[in-house]
Each structure stands twice: as C-alpha cells, then as structure tokens.
Design a protein around this motif. Structure first.
Motif, short mmCIF file in Angstrom:
data_model
loop_
_atom_site.label_atom_id
_atom_site.label_comp_id
_atom_site.label_asym_id
_atom_site.label_seq_id
_atom_site.Cartn_x
_atom_site.Cartn_y
_atom_site.Cartn_z
N ARG A 100 -4.92 -5.73 37.34
CA ARG A 100 -5.01 -6.82 38.33
C ARG A 100 -5.35 -8.15 37.65
O ARG A 100 -4.75 -9.18 37.95
CB ARG A 100 -6.08 -6.50 39.37
CG ARG A 100 -5.70 -5.44 40.37
CD ARG A 100 -6.66 -5.44 41.56
NE ARG A 100 -8.06 -5.28 41.15
CZ ARG A 100 -8.66 -4.12 41.01
NH1 ARG A 100 -8.00 -2.99 41.21
NH2 ARG A 100 -9.94 -4.06 40.65
N LEU A 101 -6.32 -8.11 36.76
CA LEU A 101 -6.75 -9.34 36.09
C LEU A 101 -5.64 -9.90 35.21
O LEU A 101 -5.38 -11.11 35.21
CB LEU A 101 -8.00 -9.06 35.26
CG LEU A 101 -8.61 -10.25 34.50
CD1 LEU A 101 -8.97 -11.38 35.47
CD2 LEU A 101 -9.85 -9.80 33.72
N GLY A 102 -4.95 -9.02 34.48
CA GLY A 102 -3.86 -9.48 33.62
C GLY A 102 -2.73 -10.09 34.42
O GLY A 102 -2.17 -11.13 34.03
N LEU A 103 -2.40 -9.46 35.54
CA LEU A 103 -1.33 -10.01 36.38
C LEU A 103 -1.74 -11.34 36.98
O LEU A 103 -0.93 -12.28 37.07
CB LEU A 103 -0.99 -9.01 37.49
CG LEU A 103 0.21 -9.35 38.35
CD1 LEU A 103 1.48 -9.43 37.52
CD2 LEU A 103 0.38 -8.32 39.47
N SER A 104 -3.02 -11.48 37.34
CA SER A 104 -3.52 -12.74 37.87
C SER A 104 -3.40 -13.86 36.83
O SER A 104 -2.97 -14.98 37.13
CB SER A 104 -4.97 -12.58 38.31
OG SER A 104 -5.54 -13.82 38.67
N VAL A 105 -3.77 -13.55 35.58
CA VAL A 105 -3.66 -14.54 34.51
C VAL A 105 -2.19 -14.91 34.29
O VAL A 105 -1.86 -16.09 34.09
CB VAL A 105 -4.30 -14.00 33.21
CG1 VAL A 105 -3.96 -14.89 32.02
CG2 VAL A 105 -5.82 -13.89 33.38
N ALA A 106 -1.31 -13.92 34.35
CA ALA A 106 0.12 -14.20 34.17
C ALA A 106 0.63 -15.15 35.27
O ALA A 106 1.35 -16.12 34.99
CB ALA A 106 0.92 -12.89 34.19
N LYS A 107 0.25 -14.87 36.50
CA LYS A 107 0.70 -15.72 37.62
C LYS A 107 0.09 -17.11 37.53
O LYS A 107 0.76 -18.11 37.83
CB LYS A 107 0.34 -15.06 38.94
CG LYS A 107 1.16 -13.81 39.24
CD LYS A 107 0.76 -13.17 40.56
CE LYS A 107 1.63 -11.98 40.90
NZ LYS A 107 1.21 -11.33 42.17
N ASP A 108 -1.17 -17.19 37.11
CA ASP A 108 -1.81 -18.50 36.94
C ASP A 108 -1.11 -19.33 35.87
O ASP A 108 -1.19 -20.56 35.87
CB ASP A 108 -3.28 -18.33 36.56
CG ASP A 108 -4.14 -17.82 37.72
OD1 ASP A 108 -3.65 -17.84 38.86
OD2 ASP A 108 -5.28 -17.39 37.46
#
Length: 351
Positions: A280-288
């Motif tokens: 979840r955190l990695g995907l959030s960073v990618a989207k950010d």
C-alpha cells in the motif's frame, strides 16, 4: 500493542530540502571472521545505540556487538530487551538512556520514526541517525530537517535480507541522504551489510526499498498463479518450476522462496500484514510521483485479499494459498508443512 508502546506523536514537521544528486556504489571488503561480514569497528571505537530490538534490530545489534562496536539497545517491549541481553547486547530502559554517537533505528513504520527522532535529538547534538525502517520518503526528508537543526545528520537506509542477513551482517541497504551524512554512516553500514548503494538525497533509499518489496510481492503472487496453472494441467509442479527457473522468467522469488515453500517450509518470518502495508505504501508513493501503475495496483488488490483471508499475522510463505484459483496446490496441508504455518510472524513486525 507494539505501536502503542512507543511515545505519542510529536507536533508534525515539514521541510523543503533541496535535492542533491549523488549516485555511487559501495561494496565493502570481506573479512570479519567473527560475523562473516565486515572488518571490526575502527580502533577509535565509537558507540552505537540501537532503537528497536525485534528480529531485525536485535540481529543488527548483535552483529555490531560481535564486530567490536560499543552497542546498547532499547525496545519498549521487556521481552525484546531480555532477548537482546541474552545475546550479549547491553540494553537500557528508555530512549533517553541510549548512548552513542550513532543511532540505528529499526522501527515498525514511518509514524514511529516521527515520534522517536525528536526524542533521540532531545539534549543531544552531533548524532548520526541511520534509519533502517521501511518508511516513507517524506518522513525521511522531515527527519533530516529536524537533524539539521540539532547539528546532526540523518540517513535513510532500509534493508533487505531478513533475519539471516541481520544476524550475519550480510544485509543489502538502500541508502539516501547527503554525501557527508552517508560518509558518517559508512562504518556502521559496512558492519551491517554485504552491499549498499547510495541512491541520492534523503528519501531515495525509502523509494527503492518500497519498490523492492512491491516487486517481491508481485513475484510471490505471479509465481503462485503459474504453479496453479501447472497443477491444473496435471504437470509435476516441482519439475515445471525448475524448468521455469531455467528460463528468462525466473526470479529470486521463484528460485529461492518457492523452493522452500514447495518443501513445506512455511515460516519465513515476514507477516502478511506487513507485506500488505508495504505494498500500500509503495503504491501510494508511486501515485504521489505521478505514476499510474496497473500491475502494482493489481498486486495491492491481491495482497489485500490475502490479508482478508489469512489475517495480518499469517506468514508470507502461506500467502500463495490465497493467490490460486484452479487448485489448492499451495495450501499448507498439500505442502506437508515442516513447521507450524499457524505460528504468527509478528516478531518481524518490529523490523
């Protein structure tokens, strides 16, 4: 329980740290006969405090101690302190009591990092803080700004290699920070790792570590699906996987992780809840960052399903049973588990 033991969150901080571009590769020499890792501490021995004595933190503390560093550790859980003391690591009963010019953190997540760094800096100046936590790059940039105000330096150095790497000094570290800060952290990194890379400014190590875990999670799911298809077609799964590992689609997950899983080794030590959190955190960073990943988004959905089916404390080595749809080939009962797969992997939650 673990998170509630840590001090309450301080006032939020923010920073706008100028980017520094510096990409170098470090692979320290082999040599230490005690730890099988790096040369021992320099003759002008420095002291190191280790904050967080879970599976990873206690392993790193023991490795540093064996390598000749003057180490002391702290963990809010009394049982973790007792276990570290039994391994020969001196422990203290508070963050304030930690001593050392270098502080190594191995914490549950970014929120705990944000609570603990101000306490480490309280009344101290000139610290080198090395954060091995799987954290958020924004948190690392904010902690670097706090350290700047205390004439201290901050390096994000999340690690890969699990409990074996922590206890043997053979971790891989993904390092972010200013060049001078990384230079100050180098002696400790050399004792803890077999390979580390300085990837850029503060937060760079966090980005690469999260991508590493995303790729691992995606591989665990995709190989499970491939094994499902092998079994559904009546093929010998072990032979089929060996053939795939002879081809270009192989990965460390297919060659190493699944070799153990197919032997019934279902206690790897990393919890499904932690992998789902990292995804979840990695995907959030990618989207950010402006990306719109599709494969990684599907990976998040798969691990959310595994979390729902298996629960947060289940070991990642039984997660493949949640990814098959045609067969039950990866269910623990068909794998002939050699260890109790119901045993929680919560200990790793401190890493």
């Amino acid at each position: 329980m673990w998170r509630s033991c840590w001090p309450p969150r301080p006032l939020s901080c923010s920073s706008d740290v100028a980017a520094h571009r510096c990409v170098v590769f470090h692979q320290p020499p082999e040599g230490n006969p005690v730890t099988n890792a790096k040369p021992s501490a320099p003759t002008h021995q420095r002291s190191v405090g280790v904050l967080g004595l879970g599976t990873m933190g206690s392993g790193m503390a023991a490795t540093l101690h064996s390598a000749g560093w003057d180490v002391c550790g702290y963990d809010p859980a009394p049982e973790a302190r007792s276990a570290a003391a039994a391994d020969g690591v001196p422990v203290v009963d508070s963050i304030a009591a930690l001593r050392g010019s270098v502080m190594v953190m191995s914490l549950p997540g970014a929120d705990v990092v944000e609570r603990c760094v101000p306490l480490l800096l309280d009344g101290r100046r000139g610290l080198v803080i090395i954060d091995t936590t799987t954290s958020h790059p924004r948190t690392s940039r904010e902690m670097e700004a706090l350290c700047d105000a205390a004439d201290s330096v901050f390096v994000d150095a999340p690690v890969s290699g699990g409990r074996v790497g922590a206890w043997s000094g053979t971790l891989t570290a993904f390092v972010g920070g200013r060049p001078a800060a990384v230079d100050a952290a180098e002696p400790v990194l050399a004792s803890l790792t077999s390979t580390w890379r300085h990837l850029g400014p503060s937060g760079s190590g966090n980005v690469v570590k999260l991508l590493n875990n995303l790729l691992c999670a995606a591989n665990l799911a995709s190989v499970a699906e491939a094994i499902d298809v092998l079994d559904a077609n009546g093929l010998d799964v072990a032979a089929g996987l060996d053939a795939l590992n002879d081809g270009s689609g192989r990965s460390a997950v297919s060659q190493v992780n699944y070799a153990g899983i197919l032997r019934g080794e279902l206690v790897g030590g990393f919890a499904v809840g932690l992998m789902a959190r990292d995804v979840r955190l990695g995907l959030s960073v990618a989207k950010d960052s402006g990306a719109t990943p599709t494969v990684l988004a599907a990976t998040e959905q798969l691990w959310a399903h595994a979390l729902e089916v298996l629960g947060p404390q289940a070991d990642c080595n039984i997660a493949p049973s949640a990814f098959t749809t045609a067969t039950d080939r990866l269910h623990p009962r068909r794998l002939g588990a050699v260890e109790d797969p119901s045993a929680p992997a919560a200990e790793e939650a401190r890493a």
